[in-house]
Enzyme design. Structure first.
Site, PDB file in Angstrom:
ATOM      1  N   HIS A  85       0.867  -1.183   0.000  1.00 48.82           N
ATOM      2  CA  HIS A  85       0.000   0.000   0.000  1.00 48.82           C
ATOM      3  C   HIS A  85       0.899   1.228   0.000  1.00 48.82           C
ATOM      4  CE1 HIS A  85       0.968   0.754   4.218  1.00 48.82           C
ATOM      5  NE2 HIS A  85       0.681  -0.521   4.475  1.00 48.82           N
ATOM      6  N   ASP A  91      -0.952 -19.598  13.237  1.00 48.05           N
ATOM      7  CA  ASP A  91       0.274 -20.007  13.911  1.00 48.05           C
ATOM      8  C   ASP A  91       0.250 -19.540  15.366  1.00 48.05           C
ATOM      9  OD1 ASP A  91       3.185 -19.863  14.759  1.00 48.05           O
ATOM     10  OD2 ASP A  91       3.383 -20.740  12.761  1.00 48.05           O
ATOM     11  N   SER A 151       3.128  -4.934   7.215  1.00 48.57           N
ATOM     12  CA  SER A 151       2.654  -4.704   5.848  1.00 48.57           C
ATOM     13  C   SER A 151       3.788  -4.960   4.867  1.00 48.57           C
ATOM     14  CB  SER A 151       2.172  -3.261   5.679  1.00 48.57           C
ATOM     15  OG  SER A 151       1.029  -3.016   6.449  1.00 48.57           O
TER      16      SER A 151
END
Length: 400
Positions: free
Chosen positions: A223, A344, A359
């Site tokens: 992004h 996990d 990110s």
């Protein structure tokens, strides 16, 4: 008898209507173009296994001896009911170097971004020259009285040089370029003020997704880098990336996203060439990265188990188990092609799931780079969104 016929006819009409709606929904879920390294006649959609290629129609110019690398393929429900004809483009499979390592991004904006207003209160009431001129939060000031504005200092100098006289300000608002006439006011110290706070740079921690050795480029974040106060995307003038060592993590919880903490290195490993809605891209000059992996095509990504490569301590990425819960090949937001859930237990115990700074973490499915993590769901940090890796590779190619 007539009543039974009417009921049967109504049921048939309802089934036909439902069938039409199903076909329309499936067609809307398919992009117009798909890329493959296999024969187009074998095209299949992993996330829609009940669709398969029904037929193929190709065209080759009469004066050409080279075979066409694309063809029309009709995808059909159970190979029988036609749903949509797409263009299948045959292309060589790309390979990149998998990262998942933290990096720091330093960006300098192509102008001065308006991030706040500062009113002055006088006997006549509150005054704000910038507001009076029509400026808004998120506007990017690019010149003042014909002089380029590349930094906060440039804008301050232009305001002082005007000596209280009106000055013409050129700025960008979204995709539009506008002008405003701003008349600064004088404060008690004799300095002229416009009544705004501006920002000309930004920095943050993210994750390097992959490196393309073919073009010497990198891709990260998934992004754009935006201003924290206004949410406006920073218009790039220049920028660089540097390695980061993760030194700590604030654990995420419902309603409170966590974040990675780290130390920036002084040595840049790349130059930022594009700050795009689909990520940050540029030229890479650092050391060789991780293992080589093939990039999955859109139609190969499906729901099910996958691996999230992330760094939550130090500088080395590790694989953590996640599950892809939804795949969307079409949509208005390219950053949300996939919905994933962290499964996990080690990662859940350490971070609570997905935190800010992750990110850009690559997602591998069936041995191929399928997607890149982009966002965390604030109310459920175990879940997040991801963008197709193939989309980011296209953006990296454009930056190169």
């Amino acid at each position: 008898m007539q009543r039974k016929w009417r009921l049967a006819a109504a049921a048939a009409a309802l089934l036909a209507l439902l069938g039409t709606a199903v076909i329309a929904g499936l067609a809307a879920a398919l992009p117009d173009t798909l890329y493959t390294d296999e024969p187009a006649a074998e095209l299949r959609i992993a996330s829609l296994p009940y669709l398969s290629a029904r037929n193929k129609q190709g065209a080759v110019p009469a004066d050409s001896t080279a075979p066409d690398t694309s063809s029309n393929v009709t995808l059909a429900l159970f190979g029988v009911v036609p749903v949509k004809t797409v263009r299948a483009v045959t292309t060589a499979r790309r390979t990149v170097q998998l990262c998942g390592t933290p990096f720091g991004v330093k960006l300098f904006s192509d102008g001065a971004l308006v991030v706040a207003f500062s009113d002055r209160y006088t006997a006549l009431g509150s005054e704000n020259p910038a507001k009076a001129a029509g400026l808004r939060l998120g506007d990017l000031i690019i010149s003042a009285n014909g002089q380029p504005v590349r930094s906060n200092e440039d804008l301050t100098s232009a305001i002082q040089a005007a000596g209280g006289a009106p000055l013409t300000v050129l700025y960008r608002r979204g995709e539009s370029q506008c002008t405003a006439v701003l008349t600064p006011t004088r404060d008690e110290n004799g300095c002229y003020k416009a009544g705004i706070w501006v920002r000309d740079s930004g920095a943050g921690i993210g994750t390097l997704s992959f490196i393309d050795p073919l073009h010497g480029t990198f891709a990260g974040l998934g992004h754009s880098i935006s201003d924290t106060d206004t949410g406006a995307e920073l218009t790039l003038l220049s920028g660089e990336i540097v390695p980061v060592t993760v030194t700590g993590c604030i654990r995420g919880a419902a309603g409170s996203p966590g974040e990675l903490r780290g130390e920036f290195s002084a040595s840049p490993i790349g130059r930022v060439l594009a700050n795009d809605t689909a990520g940050v891209y540029g030229s890479y000059s650092g050391p060789a990265a991780g293992q080589s992996v093939e990039v999955a095509n859109l139609q190969e990504v499906t729901t099910g188990p996958a691996e999230l490569w992330a760094t939550v301590e130090g500088t080395a990425a590790k694989a953590y188990a996640v599950r892809i819960e939804r795949v969307t090949m079409t949509g208005t937001d390219p950053n949300r092609n996939l919905l994933i859930r962290v499964t996990d237990q080690t990662l859940l115990e350490k971070t609570g799931g997905i935190v800010q700074g992750m990110s850009g973490s690559p997602i591998v499915q069936n041995g191929r780079l399928a997607a890149v993590l982009t966002h965390v769901l604030v109310n459920d940090p175990a879940k997040g969104y991801a963008i197709f890796a193939a989309t980011m590779l296209e953006k990296a190619d454009a930056a190169a």
